[in-house]
Design a protein around this motif. Sequence first.
Motif, mmCIF file in Angstrom:
data_model
loop_
_atom_site.group_PDB
_atom_site.id
_atom_site.type_symbol
_atom_site.label_atom_id
_atom_site.label_comp_id
_atom_site.label_asym_id
_atom_site.label_seq_id
_atom_site.Cartn_x
_atom_site.Cartn_y
_atom_site.Cartn_z
ATOM 1 N N LYS A 238 1.751 6.680 -6.915
ATOM 2 C CA LYS A 238 0.797 7.747 -7.229
ATOM 3 C C LYS A 238 1.466 9.116 -7.101
ATOM 4 C CE LYS A 238 -2.305 9.101 -4.358
ATOM 5 N NZ LYS A 238 -3.408 9.392 -3.448
ATOM 6 N N ARG A 239 2.219 9.318 -6.026
ATOM 7 C CA ARG A 239 2.893 10.603 -5.812
ATOM 8 C C ARG A 239 3.908 10.915 -6.905
ATOM 9 N NH1 ARG A 239 4.183 12.301 0.144
ATOM 10 N NH2 ARG A 239 2.139 12.016 1.098
ATOM 11 N N ARG A 240 4.510 9.864 -7.456
ATOM 12 C CA ARG A 240 5.502 10.052 -8.520
ATOM 13 C C ARG A 240 4.860 10.057 -9.902
ATOM 14 N NH1 ARG A 240 10.160 6.061 -5.883
ATOM 15 N NH2 ARG A 240 10.373 7.317 -3.991
ATOM 16 N N ASN A 241 3.530 10.026 -9.922
ATOM 17 C CA ASN A 241 2.755 10.052 -11.172
ATOM 18 C C ASN A 241 3.031 8.866 -12.085
ATOM 19 O OD1 ASN A 241 1.338 12.517 -10.624
ATOM 20 N ND2 ASN A 241 3.265 13.579 -11.013
ATOM 21 N N TYR A 242 3.303 7.694 -11.487
ATOM 22 C CA TYR A 242 3.460 6.472 -12.273
ATOM 23 C C TYR A 242 2.119 5.803 -12.494
ATOM 24 C CZ TYR A 242 8.335 6.930 -10.688
ATOM 25 O OH TYR A 242 9.597 7.384 -10.394
ATOM 26 N N ILE A 243 1.157 6.107 -11.610
ATOM 27 C CA ILE A 243 -0.198 5.584 -11.753
ATOM 28 C C ILE A 243 -1.183 6.724 -11.518
ATOM 29 C CG2 ILE A 243 0.380 3.213 -11.102
ATOM 30 C CD1 ILE A 243 -0.737 3.770 -8.299
ATOM 31 N N THR A 244 -2.345 6.570 -12.090
ATOM 32 C CA THR A 244 -3.385 7.591 -11.919
ATOM 33 C C THR A 244 -4.109 7.375 -10.589
ATOM 34 O OG1 THR A 244 -5.107 6.244 -12.950
ATOM 35 C CG2 THR A 244 -3.782 7.665 -14.421
ATOM 36 N N GLU A 245 -4.861 8.370 -10.201
ATOM 37 C CA GLU A 245 -5.686 8.271 -8.996
ATOM 38 C C GLU A 245 -6.673 7.118 -9.119
ATOM 39 O OE1 GLU A 245 -6.899 9.562 -5.190
ATOM 40 O OE2 GLU A 245 -5.406 10.600 -6.403
ATOM 41 N N GLU A 246 -7.233 6.952 -10.297
ATOM 42 C CA GLU A 246 -8.202 5.881 -10.532
ATOM 43 C C GLU A 246 -7.559 4.502 -10.368
ATOM 44 O OE1 GLU A 246 -11.032 4.261 -14.148
ATOM 45 O OE2 GLU A 246 -10.387 6.349 -14.174
ATOM 46 N N VAL A 247 -6.393 4.303 -10.941
ATOM 47 C CA VAL A 247 -5.678 3.026 -10.808
ATOM 48 C C VAL A 247 -5.301 2.793 -9.347
ATOM 49 C CG1 VAL A 247 -3.526 1.817 -11.400
ATOM 50 C CG2 VAL A 247 -4.844 2.981 -13.181
ATOM 51 N N VAL B 126 0.847 -1.208 0.000
ATOM 52 C CA VAL B 126 0.000 0.000 0.000
ATOM 53 C C VAL B 126 0.877 1.251 0.000
ATOM 54 C CG1 VAL B 126 -1.684 1.333 1.347
ATOM 55 C CG2 VAL B 126 -2.004 -1.128 1.015
ATOM 56 N N THR B 127 1.950 1.230 0.775
ATOM 57 C CA THR B 127 2.869 2.375 0.787
ATOM 58 C C THR B 127 3.529 2.547 -0.583
ATOM 59 O OG1 THR B 127 3.249 2.110 3.148
ATOM 60 C CG2 THR B 127 4.898 3.365 1.916
ATOM 61 N N CYS B 128 3.880 1.449 -1.221
ATOM 62 C CA CYS B 128 4.439 1.521 -2.578
ATOM 63 C C CYS B 128 3.431 2.104 -3.560
ATOM 64 C CB CYS B 128 4.889 0.141 -3.047
ATOM 65 S SG CYS B 128 6.357 -0.505 -2.235
ATOM 66 N N LEU B 129 2.169 1.760 -3.396
ATOM 67 C CA LEU B 129 1.130 2.336 -4.255
ATOM 68 C C LEU B 129 1.041 3.845 -4.052
ATOM 69 C CD1 LEU B 129 -1.695 -0.353 -3.910
ATOM 70 C CD2 LEU B 129 -0.407 0.207 -5.990
ATOM 71 N N HIS B 130 1.128 4.284 -2.812
ATOM 72 C CA HIS B 130 1.131 5.725 -2.538
ATOM 73 C C HIS B 130 2.335 6.389 -3.206
ATOM 74 C CE1 HIS B 130 -2.186 6.595 0.225
ATOM 75 N NE2 HIS B 130 -1.975 5.403 0.779
ATOM 76 N N LYS B 131 3.502 5.760 -3.102
ATOM 77 C CA LYS B 131 4.706 6.312 -3.743
ATOM 78 C C LYS B 131 4.513 6.413 -5.251
ATOM 79 C CE LYS B 131 7.948 6.781 -0.543
ATOM 80 N NZ LYS B 131 8.614 8.065 -0.344
ATOM 81 N N ASN C 261 -6.855 3.909 -6.711
ATOM 82 C CA ASN C 261 -8.068 3.591 -5.947
ATOM 83 C C ASN C 261 -8.512 2.145 -6.121
ATOM 84 O OD1 ASN C 261 -8.239 6.150 -4.826
ATOM 85 N ND2 ASN C 261 -9.589 6.919 -6.425
ATOM 86 N N VAL C 262 -8.403 1.626 -7.331
ATOM 87 C CA VAL C 262 -8.789 0.230 -7.589
ATOM 88 C C VAL C 262 -7.924 -0.714 -6.754
ATOM 89 C CG1 VAL C 262 -8.748 -1.606 -9.328
ATOM 90 C CG2 VAL C 262 -9.744 0.628 -9.879
#
Length: 117
Positions: free
Chosen positions: A85-94, A78-83, A96-97
């Motif tokens: 998102k913050r680095r713009n590697y994934i969108t907010e939508e991705v 989950v922390t990696c997912l936050h990272k 959230n899923v």
Amino acid sequence: MKFKFENLIIWQKAMDFAEEMNLLSDNFPKKEIFNLSSQILRASDSIALNISEGAIGQSNPEFRRFMGYSIRSLAEVVTCLHKAKRRNYITEEVFNVHYEYAFNLMNMMTAFKQKIK
């Protein structure tokens, strides 16, 4: 013939989640191959690995301990997912899923761990 852990829904969901993280990390920049990509892959794989290792253990306290490791690995993902998102590697939508899937899996794993005596 199956191992007992293969029947566990949490193990099955953890296996699926790790494959999703594998696909997701393929889209991270090459500069992350030894950093965030590697970390999210190792942590997501560790979830199912620890469930299976604990399930074949000799005692319920040992299984509880390995379930704790699995839960911590999920928190790491989950922390990696936050990272990501913050680095713009994934969108907010991705984000959230995958976050919702992780949240539901965490609840299932926590409840399962509490039932182990």
